[in-house]
Design a protein around this motif. Sequence first.
Motif, PDB file in Angstrom:
ATOM      1  N   GLN A  47       0.824  -1.211   0.000  1.00 41.94           N
ATOM      2  CA  GLN A  47       0.000   0.000   0.000  1.00 41.94           C
ATOM      3  C   GLN A  47       0.862   1.266   0.000  1.00 41.94           C
ATOM      4  O   GLN A  47       0.746   2.129   0.859  1.00 41.94           O
ATOM      5  N   LEU A  48       1.723   1.362  -1.002  1.00 38.80           N
ATOM      6  CA  LEU A  48       2.630   2.497  -1.128  1.00 38.80           C
ATOM      7  C   LEU A  48       2.150   3.453  -2.201  1.00 38.80           C
ATOM      8  O   LEU A  48       1.479   3.061  -3.153  1.00 38.80           O
ATOM      9  N   ARG A  49       2.509   4.707  -2.037  1.00 36.46           N
ATOM     10  CA  ARG A  49       2.348   5.677  -3.113  1.00 36.46           C
ATOM     11  C   ARG A  49       3.643   5.597  -3.903  1.00 36.46           C
ATOM     12  O   ARG A  49       4.722   5.734  -3.340  1.00 36.46           O
ATOM     13  N   ALA A  50       3.542   5.368  -5.203  1.00 33.52           N
ATOM     14  CA  ALA A  50       4.757   5.101  -5.957  1.00 33.52           C
ATOM     15  C   ALA A  50       4.714   5.681  -7.362  1.00 33.52           C
ATOM     16  O   ALA A  50       3.653   5.994  -7.897  1.00 33.52           O
ATOM     17  N   MET A  51       5.919   5.787  -7.926  1.00 37.28           N
ATOM     18  CA  MET A  51       6.098   6.223  -9.295  1.00 37.28           C
ATOM     19  C   MET A  51       7.131   5.288  -9.915  1.00 37.28           C
ATOM     20  O   MET A  51       8.069   4.869  -9.232  1.00 37.28           O
ATOM     21  N   ILE A  52       6.955   4.949 -11.165  1.00 35.56           N
ATOM     22  CA  ILE A  52       7.906   4.081 -11.853  1.00 35.56           C
ATOM     23  C   ILE A  52       8.720   4.929 -12.818  1.00 35.56           C
ATOM     24  O   ILE A  52       8.169   5.611 -13.680  1.00 35.56           O
ATOM     25  N   SER A  53      10.033   4.874 -12.646  1.00 34.21           N
ATOM     26  CA  SER A  53      10.950   5.608 -13.510  1.00 34.21           C
ATOM     27  C   SER A  53      11.475   4.650 -14.582  1.00 34.21           C
ATOM     28  O   SER A  53      11.657   3.467 -14.326  1.00 34.21           O
ATOM     29  N   GLY A  54      11.717   5.154 -15.755  1.00 41.88           N
ATOM     30  CA  GLY A  54      12.193   4.308 -16.854  1.00 41.88           C
ATOM     31  C   GLY A  54      11.012   3.827 -17.664  1.00 41.88           C
ATOM     32  O   GLY A  54      10.535   4.517 -18.550  1.00 41.88           O
ATOM     33  N   ALA A  55      10.539   2.640 -17.339  1.00 46.80           N
ATOM     34  CA  ALA A  55       9.313   2.062 -17.913  1.00 46.80           C
ATOM     35  C   ALA A  55       9.343   2.000 -19.445  1.00 46.80           C
ATOM     36  O   ALA A  55       8.363   2.305 -20.108  1.00 46.80           O
ATOM     37  N   GLN A  56      10.461   1.552 -20.004  1.00 44.55           N
ATOM     38  CA  GLN A  56      10.587   1.477 -21.458  1.00 44.55           C
ATOM     39  C   GLN A  56       9.555   0.548 -22.101  1.00 44.55           C
ATOM     40  O   GLN A  56       9.143   0.770 -23.225  1.00 44.55           O
ATOM     41  N   GLU A  57       9.149  -0.497 -21.375  1.00 43.42           N
ATOM     42  CA  GLU A  57       8.170  -1.428 -21.931  1.00 43.42           C
ATOM     43  C   GLU A  57       6.778  -1.214 -21.326  1.00 43.42           C
ATOM     44  O   GLU A  57       5.943  -2.125 -21.326  1.00 43.42           O
ATOM     45  N   ALA A  58       6.504  -0.020 -20.870  1.00 41.93           N
ATOM     46  CA  ALA A  58       5.205   0.281 -20.261  1.00 41.93           C
ATOM     47  C   ALA A  58       4.065   0.041 -21.247  1.00 41.93           C
ATOM     48  O   ALA A  58       2.972  -0.365 -20.844  1.00 41.93           O
ATOM     49  N   TRP A  59       4.320   0.251 -22.512  1.00 44.23           N
ATOM     50  CA  TRP A  59       3.271   0.062 -23.517  1.00 44.23           C
ATOM     51  C   TRP A  59       2.792  -1.388 -23.560  1.00 44.23           C
ATOM     52  O   TRP A  59       1.648  -1.653 -23.943  1.00 44.23           O
ATOM     53  N   LEU A  60       3.631  -2.321 -23.107  1.00 42.38           N
ATOM     54  CA  LEU A  60       3.236  -3.729 -23.097  1.00 42.38           C
ATOM     55  C   LEU A  60       2.287  -4.072 -21.947  1.00 42.38           C
ATOM     56  O   LEU A  60       1.571  -5.063 -22.017  1.00 42.38           O
ATOM     57  N   VAL A  61       2.317  -3.259 -20.912  1.00 41.28           N
ATOM     58  CA  VAL A  61       1.490  -3.527 -19.721  1.00 41.28           C
ATOM     59  C   VAL A  61       0.574  -2.334 -19.421  1.00 41.28           C
ATOM     60  O   VAL A  61       0.219  -2.078 -18.279  1.00 41.28           O
ATOM     61  N   LYS A  62       0.177  -1.632 -20.472  1.00 37.80           N
ATOM     62  CA  LYS A  62      -0.612  -0.412 -20.292  1.00 37.80           C
ATOM     63  C   LYS A  62      -1.934  -0.677 -19.580  1.00 37.80           C
ATOM     64  O   LYS A  62      -2.414   0.171 -18.827  1.00 37.80           O
ATOM     65  N   GLU A  63      -2.525  -1.856 -19.784  1.00 39.82           N
ATOM     66  CA  GLU A  63      -3.804  -2.162 -19.115  1.00 39.82           C
ATOM     67  C   GLU A  63      -3.603  -2.261 -17.603  1.00 39.82           C
ATOM     68  O   GLU A  63      -4.402  -1.741 -16.833  1.00 39.82           O
ATOM     69  N   ALA A  64      -2.545  -2.919 -17.171  1.00 37.71           N
ATOM     70  CA  ALA A  64      -2.259  -3.046 -15.735  1.00 37.71           C
ATOM     71  C   ALA A  64      -1.957  -1.685 -15.126  1.00 37.71           C
ATOM     72  O   ALA A  64      -2.390  -1.380 -14.010  1.00 37.71           O
ATOM     73  N   LEU A  65      -1.231  -0.847 -15.848  1.00 38.14           N
ATOM     74  CA  LEU A  65      -0.928   0.500 -15.352  1.00 38.14           C
ATOM     75  C   LEU A  65      -2.207   1.339 -15.246  1.00 38.14           C
ATOM     76  O   LEU A  65      -2.403   2.064 -14.277  1.00 38.14           O
ATOM     77  N   ALA A  66      -3.078   1.219 -16.246  1.00 44.28           N
ATOM     78  CA  ALA A  66      -4.338   1.968 -16.221  1.00 44.28           C
ATOM     79  C   ALA A  66      -5.223   1.498 -15.070  1.00 44.28           C
ATOM     80  O   ALA A  66      -5.857   2.317 -14.398  1.00 44.28           O
ATOM     81  N   GLU A  67      -5.240   0.188 -14.815  1.00 50.43           N
ATOM     82  CA  GLU A  67      -6.037  -0.352 -13.707  1.00 50.43           C
ATOM     83  C   GLU A  67      -5.525   0.179 -12.376  1.00 50.43           C
ATOM     84  O   GLU A  67      -6.305   0.581 -11.514  1.00 50.43           O
ATOM     85  N   ARG A  68      -4.205   0.221 -12.215  1.00 46.81           N
ATOM     86  CA  ARG A  68      -3.610   0.753 -10.979  1.00 46.81           C
ATOM     87  C   ARG A  68      -3.946   2.229 -10.829  1.00 46.81           C
ATOM     88  O   ARG A  68      -4.238   2.706  -9.745  1.00 46.81           O
ATOM     89  N   ARG A  69      -3.932   2.953 -11.931  1.00 48.69           N
ATOM     90  CA  ARG A  69      -4.253   4.390 -11.889  1.00 48.69           C
ATOM     91  C   ARG A  69      -5.700   4.595 -11.464  1.00 48.69           C
ATOM     92  O   ARG A  69      -5.997   5.463 -10.647  1.00 48.69           O
ATOM     93  N   ARG A  70      -6.626   3.785 -12.006  1.00 50.95           N
ATOM     94  CA  ARG A  70      -8.033   3.897 -11.616  1.00 50.95           C
ATOM     95  C   ARG A  70      -8.205   3.596 -10.135  1.00 50.95           C
ATOM     96  O   ARG A  70      -8.933   4.295  -9.435  1.00 50.95           O
ATOM     97  N   ALA A  71      -7.530   2.571  -9.642  1.00 49.07           N
ATOM     98  CA  ALA A  71      -7.617   2.218  -8.216  1.00 49.07           C
ATOM     99  C   ALA A  71      -7.080   3.357  -7.362  1.00 49.07           C
ATOM    100  O   ALA A  71      -7.661   3.707  -6.324  1.00 49.07           O
ATOM    101  N   SER A  72      -5.994   3.966  -7.805  1.00 52.27           N
ATOM    102  CA  SER A  72      -5.409   5.091  -7.076  1.00 52.27           C
ATOM    103  C   SER A  72      -6.353   6.292  -7.079  1.00 52.27           C
ATOM    104  O   SER A  72      -6.542   6.952  -6.063  1.00 52.27           O
ATOM    105  N   ASP A  73      -6.968   6.572  -8.231  1.00 53.19           N
ATOM    106  CA  ASP A  73      -7.923   7.679  -8.322  1.00 53.19           C
ATOM    107  C   ASP A  73      -9.132   7.431  -7.430  1.00 53.19           C
ATOM    108  O   ASP A  73      -9.616   8.347  -6.760  1.00 53.19           O
ATOM    109  N   ASP A  74      -9.621   6.188  -7.405  1.00 53.67           N
ATOM    110  CA  ASP A  74     -10.758   5.845  -6.549  1.00 53.67           C
ATOM    111  C   ASP A  74     -10.407   6.041  -5.079  1.00 53.67           C
ATOM    112  O   ASP A  74     -11.205   6.555  -4.302  1.00 53.67           O
ATOM    113  N   GLN A  75      -9.198   5.634  -4.696  1.00 47.78           N
ATOM    114  CA  GLN A  75      -8.768   5.787  -3.312  1.00 47.78           C
ATOM    115  C   GLN A  75      -8.679   7.273  -2.942  1.00 47.78           C
ATOM    116  O   GLN A  75      -9.129   7.687  -1.877  1.00 47.78           O
ATOM    117  N   ARG A  76      -8.115   8.090  -3.836  1.00 47.87           N
ATOM    118  CA  ARG A  76      -8.031   9.536  -3.570  1.00 47.87           C
ATOM    119  C   ARG A  76      -9.415  10.153  -3.451  1.00 47.87           C
ATOM    120  O   ARG A  76      -9.643  11.012  -2.606  1.00 47.87           O
TER     121      ARG A  76
END
Length: 92
Positions: A47-76
Motif C-alpha cells: 500500500q505504497l504511493r509510488a512512481m515508476i521511472s524508466g518504464a521502457q516497456e510500459a506500452w506492453l502492460v498499459k492495461e495493468a498500469l491503467a487499472e492501478r491508476r483507476r484504483a489510485s484515483d478511486d482511493q483519492r
Amino acid sequence: MADDDLTLISASGKAALKSARRNGIFVFRANRASDILQTLAFVREHQLRAMISGAQEAWLVKEALAERRRASDDQRARQFARQLRRARRPTR
C-alpha cells in the motif's frame, strides 16, 4: 509491513520508513514489462504511493498500469469524501 520484517533496520530507520510510507512517494526504476508488473504487485501489497521511472516497456502492460491508476484515483476520491464529511460536521 510488520516490525518483524525489519530486523536489519535500526529504530531510527524504522521511524523514517514509517514516515516515508505515510507521507512520501517511492520511486522504483523498472524498464522491462515483467519488472513493471512486479513493481505494481509490490506497491499494491505494501500500500505504497509510488512512481515508476524508466518504464521502457510500459506500452506492453498499459492495461495493468491503467487499472492501478483507476484504483489510485478511486482511493483519492474516497479520502477526499471523508475529509469533506469531517469538515462539514458541526462543532460542539
